[in-house]
Design an enzyme around this catalytic site. Structure first.
Site, PDB file in Angstrom:
ATOM      1  N   TRP A 183      -2.722  -2.694  -1.638  1.00 55.39           N
ATOM      2  CA  TRP A 183      -2.399  -4.108  -1.824  1.00 55.39           C
ATOM      3  C   TRP A 183      -3.201  -4.826  -0.747  1.00 55.39           C
ATOM      4  CZ3 TRP A 183      -0.239  -8.312   0.757  1.00 55.39           C
ATOM      5  CH2 TRP A 183       0.169  -9.379  -0.071  1.00 55.39           C
TER       6      TRP A 183
ATOM      7  N   ARG B  94       3.774  -0.177  -4.865  1.00 56.53           N
ATOM      8  CA  ARG B  94       3.519  -0.748  -3.539  1.00 56.53           C
ATOM      9  C   ARG B  94       2.194  -1.506  -3.463  1.00 56.53           C
ATOM     10  NH1 ARG B  94       6.831   1.708   0.110  1.00 56.53           N
ATOM     11  NH2 ARG B  94       5.476   1.101   1.811  1.00 56.53           N
TER      12      ARG B  94
ATOM     13  N   GLU C 167       7.837 -14.203 -12.151  1.00 57.84           N
ATOM     14  CA  GLU C 167       7.058 -13.093 -11.600  1.00 57.84           C
ATOM     15  C   GLU C 167       6.513 -12.157 -12.661  1.00 57.84           C
ATOM     16  OE1 GLU C 167       9.165 -10.512  -8.856  1.00 57.84           O
ATOM     17  OE2 GLU C 167      10.989 -10.695 -10.016  1.00 57.84           O
TER      18      GLU C 167
ATOM     19  N   GLU D  37      17.594 -16.741  -9.384  1.00 57.72           N
ATOM     20  CA  GLU D  37      17.161 -15.374  -9.701  1.00 57.72           C
ATOM     21  C   GLU D  37      16.592 -15.285 -11.127  1.00 57.72           C
ATOM     22  OE1 GLU D  37      16.452 -12.891  -8.089  1.00 57.72           O
ATOM     23  OE2 GLU D  37      16.551 -11.193  -9.448  1.00 57.72           O
TER      24      GLU D  37
ATOM     25  N   LYS E   8       5.871  -4.068  -4.437  1.00 59.44           N
ATOM     26  CA  LYS E   8       7.326  -3.945  -4.351  1.00 59.44           C
ATOM     27  C   LYS E   8       7.853  -4.136  -2.930  1.00 59.44           C
ATOM     28  CE  LYS E   8      11.271  -2.230  -6.332  1.00 59.44           C
ATOM     29  NZ  LYS E   8      11.782  -3.428  -6.973  1.00 59.44           N
TER      30      LYS E   8
ATOM     31  N   LYS F  37      12.768 -14.110 -11.924  1.00 58.76           N
ATOM     32  CA  LYS F  37      12.412 -13.010 -12.833  1.00 58.76           C
ATOM     33  C   LYS F  37      11.380 -13.486 -13.843  1.00 58.76           C
ATOM     34  CE  LYS F  37      13.490 -10.271 -11.083  1.00 58.76           C
ATOM     35  NZ  LYS F  37      14.217 -10.212  -9.880  1.00 58.76           N
TER      36      LYS F  37
ATOM     37  N   ASN G 187      -1.466   2.192   5.626  1.00 63.71           N
ATOM     38  CA  ASN G 187      -0.612   1.106   5.141  1.00 63.71           C
ATOM     39  C   ASN G 187      -0.167   0.321   6.362  1.00 63.71           C
ATOM     40  OD1 ASN G 187       1.379  -0.513   3.987  1.00 63.71           O
ATOM     41  ND2 ASN G 187       2.923   1.092   4.152  1.00 63.71           N
ATOM     42  N   GLY G 188      -0.478  -0.971   6.390  1.00 58.91           N
ATOM     43  CA  GLY G 188      -0.080  -1.792   7.540  1.00 58.91           C
ATOM     44  C   GLY G 188      -1.193  -2.754   7.888  1.00 58.91           C
TER      45      GLY G 188
ATOM     46  N   HIS H 263      18.717 -35.992  -9.314  1.00 57.98           N
ATOM     47  CA  HIS H 263      18.015 -36.473  -8.125  1.00 57.98           C
ATOM     48  C   HIS H 263      16.517 -36.197  -8.197  1.00 57.98           C
ATOM     49  CE1 HIS H 263      21.793 -37.444  -6.162  1.00 57.98           C
ATOM     50  NE2 HIS H 263      22.245 -36.321  -6.686  1.00 57.98           N
TER      51      HIS H 263
ATOM     52  N   CYS I 156       0.840  -1.193   0.000  1.00 55.00           N
ATOM     53  CA  CYS I 156       0.000   0.000   0.000  1.00 55.00           C
ATOM     54  C   CYS I 156       0.880   1.250   0.000  1.00 55.00           C
ATOM     55  CB  CYS I 156      -0.937   0.113   1.204  1.00 55.00           C
ATOM     56  SG  CYS I 156      -2.086  -1.259   1.332  1.00 55.00           S
TER      57      CYS I 156
HETATM   58  C1  F6R Z   1      11.717  -9.913  -6.953  1.00 54.74           C
HETATM   59  C2  F6R Z   1      11.573  -8.938  -5.893  1.00 54.74           C
HETATM   60  C3  F6R Z   1      11.345  -9.422  -4.518  1.00 54.74           C
HETATM   61  C4  F6R Z   1      12.203  -8.609  -3.523  1.00 54.74           C
HETATM   62  C5  F6R Z   1      11.861  -9.008  -2.091  1.00 54.74           C
HETATM   63  C6  F6R Z   1      12.736  -8.309  -1.090  1.00 54.74           C
HETATM   64  O1  F6R Z   1      11.978  -9.304  -8.174  1.00 54.74           O
HETATM   65  O2  F6R Z   1      11.616  -7.759  -6.124  1.00 54.74           O
HETATM   66  O3  F6R Z   1      11.604 -10.779  -4.406  1.00 54.74           O
HETATM   67  O4  F6R Z   1      13.549  -8.842  -3.792  1.00 54.74           O
HETATM   68  O5  F6R Z   1      10.524  -8.707  -1.844  1.00 54.74           O
HETATM   69  O6  F6R Z   1      12.583  -6.932  -1.148  1.00 54.74           O
HETATM   70  P1  F6R Z   1      13.632  -5.960  -0.484  1.00 54.74           P
HETATM   71  O7  F6R Z   1      14.926  -6.134  -1.208  1.00 54.74           O
HETATM   72  O8  F6R Z   1      13.057  -4.587  -0.676  1.00 54.74           O
HETATM   73  O9  F6R Z   1      13.744  -6.355   0.941  1.00 54.74           O
END
Ligand code: F6R
Length: 609
Positions: free
Chosen positions: A74, A27, A489, A482, A604, A486, A98-99, A505, A2
């Site tokens: 969110w 957010r 997501e 990673e 995010k 990517k 937010n929270g 395995h 949020c």
């Molecule tokens: C993936 C992504 C998330 C963040 C995770 C941690 O692309 O963005 O997996 O890496 O939510 O976020 P931070 O780094 O802000 O703690």
């Protein structure tokens, strides 16, 4: 999760709130809403989905209000719907939040027993009811807020409008980020700085427990107990244009292409080739804490955790210290054996991730020295840790993390090098060699970015598959994780990252013509073994894309597609290898037509557990 914003000044509030919400949409984007004054009455408009929908609601009719609050959601409590969208109003009190209010059900039942009716399923709505009750009992606005929050358990960043006091804005923070922006004759409150960067760079980072009353010319901050704490004014160094797309189709693409500069900025002022040395501002003063470490714990979530897995190699190889990378969300559910001899490194782009923050608290409670690797100045994690190394990557707006990853790896590399130097495990000549290689990285990233047209072609060929397997060994294993993250997501393709040695395995059972396998086969200890894994996948009709170093014809001849990146030291190779993986995920997602900067169900900053 949020995003909230508030404005009080002389300009028209609505365009400022809408623009701010668009900048906070990373957010959360399940619903959006705004409350402003309209001839002494609070007018609220809300809608499901994105801020652009909200903007349309304001296209007809004019409202020149100069005070208002806004929210992009969110969903946590209550499905995404117009009724559950913020602001929530009751008897002339409008609230954005937010929270999570953990005891909201108890409070809601109490309010119901006093005759209150609710119009949403959210936890937030009780706050407007509590404040309204306190105002009706004759309390002044700040007191009404204080008394309401004294009952509330949980996390919140709040902005509040009160119909009977059109010249003030209230705000409060507890465990959710909130900043105040100080303009010329105008004031802002926001979850994050990009929302207010077009208007001011002067900010105050609120602390947990702060309550604020804002007028056009004054900010009054008090704690729950009534004290008046002093909160310094900081100047944000990020420039407004960094929070815009700058001609790129998506923030994600822009941020991928910003990596040469972002990495150069992480390195700036921290290395000297002449002296063969590393300088980590502030860390030098706390050397003792860090030198006594007998063990390293790298704790983070998501992409930042993958950076931690890369960092583990540095601390083991350069510093000869036992090192663990841990998911913050799991860390507290075990009984981690940590204490003053454990250096805890928390990695977080946003510095607000709830699980990482909780792990940091636990580490501090157990006496660990703590180091945060963060991108966002003044974030909660950076303020709580003993020491913070900022990545200086600039704002990362795309929900999928890209430049945060490469710059976190650089920051970890520098930290490990500094620690190895302090332990006399690397000579000045050795440090110099490493620094010389580090300095080449921005240029080498540019070369990798030049692979973009080739990668687009590969993306066209593979965008129709439903599953992908990413394989890597050693320092390339976190890259397999990673790369797969990517892809899943942003393109919604199911992708798994696997240590290549584990393929036999289990996962090998999945391999057939419908399963593309992306094998990370750049030089280093694992390269020859992964060549064998490639053969095994091919023998089962797997369609292999290999990431290799330039000139590696041996592997190129054996696979369907090759992506060849320049060669650097094995430890730094991940920073180059990640570039084509980010681009591949990006182009596949473009072809599949997904929402790249705001993938479904994601936000995010994950500020709830
Ligand atoms: C993936 C992504 C998330 C963040 C995770 C941690 O692309 O963005 O997996 O890496 O939510 O976020 P931070 O780094 O802000 O703690």
């Amino acid at each position: 999760m949020c995003g909230i914003i508030g404005y009080l000044g002389e300009r028209e509030a609505i365009p400022i709130l809408i623009e701010g919400l668009k900048r906070l949409e990373y957010r959360g984007y399940d619903s959006a809403g705004i409350a402003v004054f309209d001839h002494d009455r609070i007018e609220v408009k809300r809608c499901m989905g994105k801020v652009s929908g909200l903007e349309n609601l304001f296209k007809t009719g004019r409202n020149s209000a100069s005070v208002g609050i806004g929210h992009t959601r969110w969903a946590t409590h209550g499905r995404p719907s117009e009724e559950n969208a913020h602001p929530h109003t009751y008897e002339g009190v409008a609230v954005v939040h937010n929270g999570i209010i953990e005891n909201y059900l108890t409070l809601k039942n109490e309010l119901k027993s006093r005759g209150h009716h609710f119009s949403s399923e959210t936890d937030t709505e009780i706050i407007s009811h509590l404040i309204a009750e306190n105002l009706q009992a004759g309390l002044k606005p700040l007191e009404a807020l204080r008394k309401a929050l004294a009952k509330v358990e949980g996390s919140y960043a709040l902005a509040v409008l009160i119909e009977s006091h059109p010249d003030i804005l209230l705000a409060a923070r507890n465990q959710s980020p909130l900043i105040l922006g100080l303009g010329n004759g105008e004031m802002f409150v926001a979850s994050d700085s990009p929302a207010i960067l077009p208007y001011t760079r002067q900010v105050i980072f609120l602390e947990d427990g702060d309550l604020v009353q804002i007028t056009q010319s004054q900010i009054k901050i008090e704690t729950q107990s009534g004290a008046s704490p002093s909160r310094p004014i900081h100047t944000i160094s990020w420039d407004d244009s960094q929070a815009e797309k700058g001609g790129y189709k998506h923030f994600m693409l822009k941020e991928i292409f910003e990596q040469p500069q972002a990495v150069a900025d992480t390195l700036r002022g921290r290395i000297s080739v002449e002296q063969g040395d590393v300088f980590l501002e502030g860390l030098e003063d706390r050397r003792e804490n860090f030198l006594s470490a007998k063990r390293i714990y790298l704790v983070a979530c998501g992409t930042s955790y993958h950076a931690g897995l890369v960092g583990r190699y540095y601390f083991e190889r350069f510093c000869l210290l036992p090192s663990e990378a841990e998911l913050a969300s799991e860390f507290r559910h075990r009984n981690p054996i940590i204490g003053p001899e454990t250096l805890m490194i928390l990695i977080s782009q946003s510095g607000e991730t709830a699980d990482t923050l909780k792990a940091l608290r636990e580490g501090k409670a157990k006496g660990c020295p703590t180091l945060a690797i963060c991108n966002v100045l003044g974030s909660s994690i950076s303020r709580m840790a003993d020491f913070t190394l900022y990545t200086h990557a600039g704002p990362e707006i795309g929900v999928a993390s890209t430049k945060a990853f490469s710059t976190q790896i650089i920051a970890l590399y520098l930290t490990a090098l500094a620690l190895a130097r302090d332990r006399s495990l690397v000579s000045p000549a050795g440090t110099k060699d490493k620094i010389q290689e580090l300095l080449k990285i921005p240029q080498l990233i540019k070369k990798c970015l030049g692979l973009d047209p080739e990668i687009q072609m590969i993306a066209r060929k593979f965008s129709g598959f439903q599953n992908f397997l990413y394989l890597g060994r050693g320092i390339n294993y976190p890259l397999a994780l990673e790369g797969a993250l990517k892809l899943k997501e942003i393109s919604y393709i199911h992708a798994e990252g696997y240590p290549a040695g584990e393929m036999k395995h289990g996962p090998i059972a999945l391999i057939d013509r419908e399963m593309p396998v992306l094998a990370l086969a750049t030089h280093g200890e694992g390269r020859d073994k992964i060549r064998s894994n490639i053969e095994e996948a091919r023998a089962r009709c797997g369609r292999v894309i290999a990431l290799v170093n330039e000139g590696d014809e041996e592997i190129a001849e054996r696979v369907e597609e090759t992506i060849a990146v320049p060669r650097t030291q094995e430890e730094l190779q991940p920073i180059l290898n990640i570039i084509p993986l980010q681009l591949l995920a990006y182009h596949i997602a473009v072809i599949r037509g997904t929402n790249i900067d705001q993938p479904r169900n994601l936000a995010k900053s994950v500020t709830v557990e």
